[in-house]
Structures are given as structure tokens and as C-alpha cells.
Write an enzyme that holds these catalytic residues in place. Structure first.
Site, PDB file in Angstrom:
ATOM      1  N   VAL A 149       0.838  -1.202   0.000  1.00 53.91           N
ATOM      2  CA  VAL A 149       0.000   0.000   0.000  1.00 53.91           C
ATOM      3  C   VAL A 149       0.872   1.250   0.000  1.00 53.91           C
ATOM      4  CG1 VAL A 149      -1.876   1.188   1.173  1.00 53.91           C
ATOM      5  CG2 VAL A 149      -1.665  -1.291   1.382  1.00 53.91           C
ATOM      6  N   CYS A 150       0.576   2.172  -0.917  1.00 51.22           N
ATOM      7  CA  CYS A 150       1.450   3.332  -1.101  1.00 51.22           C
ATOM      8  C   CYS A 150       1.517   4.247   0.114  1.00 51.22           C
ATOM      9  CB  CYS A 150       0.993   4.151  -2.302  1.00 51.22           C
ATOM     10  SG  CYS A 150       1.889   5.703  -2.474  1.00 51.22           S
ATOM     11  N   PHE A 151       0.374   4.543   0.735  1.00 46.19           N
ATOM     12  CA  PHE A 151       0.365   5.549   1.796  1.00 46.19           C
ATOM     13  C   PHE A 151       0.872   4.992   3.124  1.00 46.19           C
ATOM     14  CE2 PHE A 151      -1.866   7.999  -1.220  1.00 46.19           C
ATOM     15  CZ  PHE A 151      -1.882   9.316  -0.782  1.00 46.19           C
TER      16      PHE A 151
END
Length: 278
Positions: A149-151
Site C-alpha cells: 500500500v502506497c500511503f
């Protein structure tokens, strides 16, 4: 002398493939000196999961859920991890590596470009600042993400408010051109987001989800006001003009350019060969 003029494109809502194809075409046109540096804002016709250039779909992504929800899916040409684009404004900045105001290193160019984001958040009344890893351990963590997941965590010079990441960005350099694009979320639905990723078990998934809330935040969680996409566009127009010290001049694609984007979207970004590449 007046300020340097940059192109400004507001594409509105487009398909996942078109969005990625236009960013690539803008990079190509910049490389061919057919256009000045460009700032682009865009949205997504349907909620869309984008994955980073190097990300392994079969390892990180639950495609059954992506398909079941009828979400869009496309691979970016930038690195980084998975991003669910929904209820957000997406931006891209395309500028030549040899532009006099662009530093040579990736992290410093990130800082210069992201000043536009910083000033955009300030135009919304948010106290945003840069995240800079303080310790060697923090720097090592950037190289070893805990999830797809990027965030999940701030990286160099990403923007945070109250200690939490508020914009996720990725950068690539090709053909002498810098392309930086990223996500400015109004809202984040954690359940929707984490359902799209694969985890060893439910316990790990729930732990990662609860950790996420302490590390990332969306604009409308930070304020009593409920901002709209239109308000974001105005604020970040101001932000990029101020942060990069440029004048943004609205630009519309020619028929020929539009055809080039549509062709690339179909041949590359709609293809399984690109999206599911190992």
C-alpha cells in the site's frame, strides 16, 4: 522579465489507461521539445487501483476483489506501491531534467516540485510540511516497505500534516525528462483500500490497517470544512504557480495529440502484457 510560462492541463475524469497514456505522451512531447513544462490535474472515471512499475501483481494484489468491485486497474510507469484513486485529485508535473530550476538528484527534484503541493495545501489552510527521514533506520525503512500500500509511510520530501502523510507521489526519469505524479486524497476508505491487497492472514491485514491511520490522512479528515475537487484544483493551481514561480497557461490537446494518447492507451495501458507483467 515575466514569469516562465508552463502549460496547464485539467483533463477531468478519464479512463485509467488514458490517464497513464497522457502522462507518458506529455513526457515524450517534452523530450521532443514539442511542449513547455506542464502541470496536469486529473480524475478517474471509476475508482482505480494503480500499481508501481516494479510491483508484482500476483504477490501484492487481490485481483478477484478488484474485478468484483469493477474497479479500474493499470500499471504506472513510475515506481512505488499500490494506490486506490477515488475521491481525490491526481496531479502530474512534466519538466526537462536540464531545466535550470531542476536539481540533478531525484530527492532534491522531488523537493522542488513538491513545493507546489506544499503551497497548495497551505492555500487550503492546512499546516503542511516536508517529511524527511531523520535516522538511518527511517531511511532503511524506505527501501523495505511493509506492505503493497502506497500511503503506508512517508518517503523523502513527501508532504505531511500533523505527522501524517497527505499526498503520495512517485517519480520517473526517462528520455531526459522528469515525470512526477501523485495523489491528493479528499477521503480514504480504509476497508475498500485494504480489501484490494494480499496479506499473509487477516490478523496482519487488520494490524496494517490500524497502523495506516496513524501514518496517513485525507484532507477532509483534517478540517471541519468539506472541500470539493473544484476547490482543490483552484488551491493547487495557486500552489504550483507560487511554489515553482511560474505562470500556468491553460492548454488543450490538438486532435493529433489526442489520437496519439488514445492509441497508446489502447495498445499499452489496456494490455494485459503491460498491466500484469512480471
Amino acid at each position: 522579465m515575466g514569469k516562465e510560462k508552463w502549460c496547464y492541463i485539467n483533463s477531468g475524469q478519464c479512463s485509467p489507461a488514458f490517464n497513464m497514456a497522457l502522462d507518458e505522451c506529455l513526457l515524450n512531447w517534452q523530450s521532443e521539445k514539442k511542449m513547455p513544462p506542464t502541470i496536469r490535474f486529473y480524475e478517474w472515471e471509476v475508482p482505480t487501483l494503480t500499481v508501481g512499475y516494479f510491483q508484482r501483481v500476483e504477490k501484492d494484489i487481490n485481483m478477484d476483489v478488484v474485478n468484483e468491485k469493477k474497479y479500474g486497474f493499470v500499471r504506472r510507469q513510475t515506481g512505488g506501491r499500490g494506490v486506490l484513486h477515488d475521491k481525490e485529485l491526481t496531479y502530474s508535473v512534466i519538466v526537462s531534467e536540464d531545466h535550470p530550476n531542476m536539481p540533478k538528484t531525484v530527492t532534491e527534484a522531488y523537493r522542488v516540485i513538491s513545493q507546489g503541493l506544499l503551497d497548495g495545501f497551505k492555500a487550503l489552510g492546512l499546516e503542511a510540511y516536508y517529511a524527511v527521514p531523520k535516522t538511518e533506520a527511517d531511511r532503511e525503512n524506505l527501501k523495505n516497505p511493509r506492505s503493497g500500500v502506497c500511503f503506508d509511510a512517508p518517503s523523502w520530501y513527501e508532504i505531511v500534516v500533523e505527522g501524517r502523510k497527505i499526498a503520495g507521489s512517485a517519480q520517473t526519469r526517462q528520455k531526459g525528462v522528469i515525470l512526477q505524479h501523485g495523489s491528493i486524497p479528499l477521503e480514504i476508505d480504509l476497508d475498500e483500500l485494504y480489501d484490494l491487497f494480499l496479506f499473509p492472514n487477516e490478523r496482519v491485514k487488520e494490524r496494517m490497517k490500524s497502523m495506516f491511520s496513524s501514518k496517513a490522512v485525507a484532507i477532509n479528515e483534517l478540517t471541519d470544512r468539506t472541500f470539493t475537487i473544484e476547490q482543490l484544483i483552484k488551491a493547487f493551481e495557486v500552489g504550483f504557480e507560487k511554489g515553482l514561480d511560474v505562470e500556468l497557461v491553460p492548454y488543450e490537446l490538438t486532435e493529433e495529440q489526442l489520437h496519439e494518447v488514445q492509441t497508446l492507451a489502447k495498445e499499452k495501458y489496456e494490455s494485459n502484457e503491460w498491466n500484469y507483467k512480471k
